[in-house]
Design a protein around this motif. Structure first.
Motif, PDB file in Angstrom:
ATOM      1  N   LEU A  83       0.829  -1.205   0.000  1.00  0.00           N
ATOM      2  CA  LEU A  83       0.000   0.000   0.000  1.00  0.00           C
ATOM      3  C   LEU A  83       0.865   1.257   0.000  1.00  0.00           C
ATOM      4  O   LEU A  83       0.623   2.187  -0.781  1.00  0.00           O
ATOM      5  CB  LEU A  83      -0.947  -0.003   1.201  1.00  0.00           C
ATOM      6  CG  LEU A  83      -1.819   1.238   1.375  1.00  0.00           C
ATOM      7  CD1 LEU A  83      -2.758   1.404   0.184  1.00  0.00           C
ATOM      8  CD2 LEU A  83      -2.601   1.157   2.671  1.00  0.00           C
ATOM      9  N   THR A  92      -1.678   5.781  -5.857  1.00  0.00           N
ATOM     10  CA  THR A  92      -2.905   5.024  -5.641  1.00  0.00           C
ATOM     11  C   THR A  92      -3.818   5.806  -4.710  1.00  0.00           C
ATOM     12  O   THR A  92      -3.407   6.191  -3.618  1.00  0.00           O
ATOM     13  CB  THR A  92      -2.580   3.652  -5.001  1.00  0.00           C
ATOM     14  OG1 THR A  92      -1.691   2.960  -5.868  1.00  0.00           O
ATOM     15  CG2 THR A  92      -3.830   2.838  -4.767  1.00  0.00           C
ATOM     16  N   VAL A  94      -6.414   6.410  -1.855  1.00  0.00           N
ATOM     17  CA  VAL A  94      -6.735   5.613  -0.677  1.00  0.00           C
ATOM     18  C   VAL A  94      -8.199   5.769  -0.289  1.00  0.00           C
ATOM     19  O   VAL A  94      -8.893   4.781  -0.051  1.00  0.00           O
ATOM     20  CB  VAL A  94      -5.819   5.992   0.506  1.00  0.00           C
ATOM     21  CG1 VAL A  94      -6.196   5.224   1.753  1.00  0.00           C
ATOM     22  CG2 VAL A  94      -4.365   5.727   0.141  1.00  0.00           C
ATOM     23  N   LEU A 100      -8.821  -1.751  -1.836  1.00  0.00           N
ATOM     24  CA  LEU A 100      -7.839  -1.821  -0.766  1.00  0.00           C
ATOM     25  C   LEU A 100      -8.308  -2.738   0.354  1.00  0.00           C
ATOM     26  O   LEU A 100      -7.529  -3.504   0.918  1.00  0.00           O
ATOM     27  CB  LEU A 100      -7.539  -0.428  -0.203  1.00  0.00           C
ATOM     28  CG  LEU A 100      -6.809   0.533  -1.128  1.00  0.00           C
ATOM     29  CD1 LEU A 100      -6.602   1.875  -0.457  1.00  0.00           C
ATOM     30  CD2 LEU A 100      -5.485  -0.051  -1.560  1.00  0.00           C
TER      31      LEU A 100
END
Length: 128
Positions: A83, A92, A94, A100
């Protein structure tokens, strides 16, 4: 405790090297066969599950007791590193990213499964 920490990070290193090699193999297969995005996604998930089961197994076997906990922990740290790398290098998003959550579950649960599959060590000095 220091020895367990070293073992833990060696296992994480093995997991990331294994991931790298398997992802390179997957990319070569996709490239040679003109694979679809579904094949790519499935292959990545398969690799994450396989690597986390392996990492959980190694962690559970190395630590001996609380095998499921060590498997869960190695899977969680593996996901956290992925992550952080995704946020830092691939920007990316969040917030609002439901992938995720599923990715975290895949890593943590497969790591825990690997830990539970690991052979245990018999406690010395215990009455049977």
């Amino acid at each position: 405790m220091k020895n367990k920490l070293v073992i833990f990070f060696v296992i994480l290193g093995i997991m990331f090297i294994g991931s790298l090699l398997l992802l390179l193999l997957l990319s070569a297969i996709i490239w040679k066969t003109d694979g679809t995005s579904a094949l790519l996604s499935g292959g990545i998930i398969f690799i994450y599950v396989l690597i986390n089961i392996l990492g959980g197994f190694l962690a559970g076997k190395s630590m001996g007791q609380q095998k499921f906990f060590w498997g869960l922990l190695v899977g969680g740290v593996y996901f956290a590193v992925l992550l952080l790398a995704g946020v830092a290098f691939a920007e990316t998003p969040v917030s609002g990213n439901t992938q995720l959550v599923s990715g975290a579950f895949v890593c943590v649960i497969s790591g825990m499964l690997g830990g539970m599959l690991a052979p245990g060590q018999k406690a010395e000095g215990r009455a049977h």
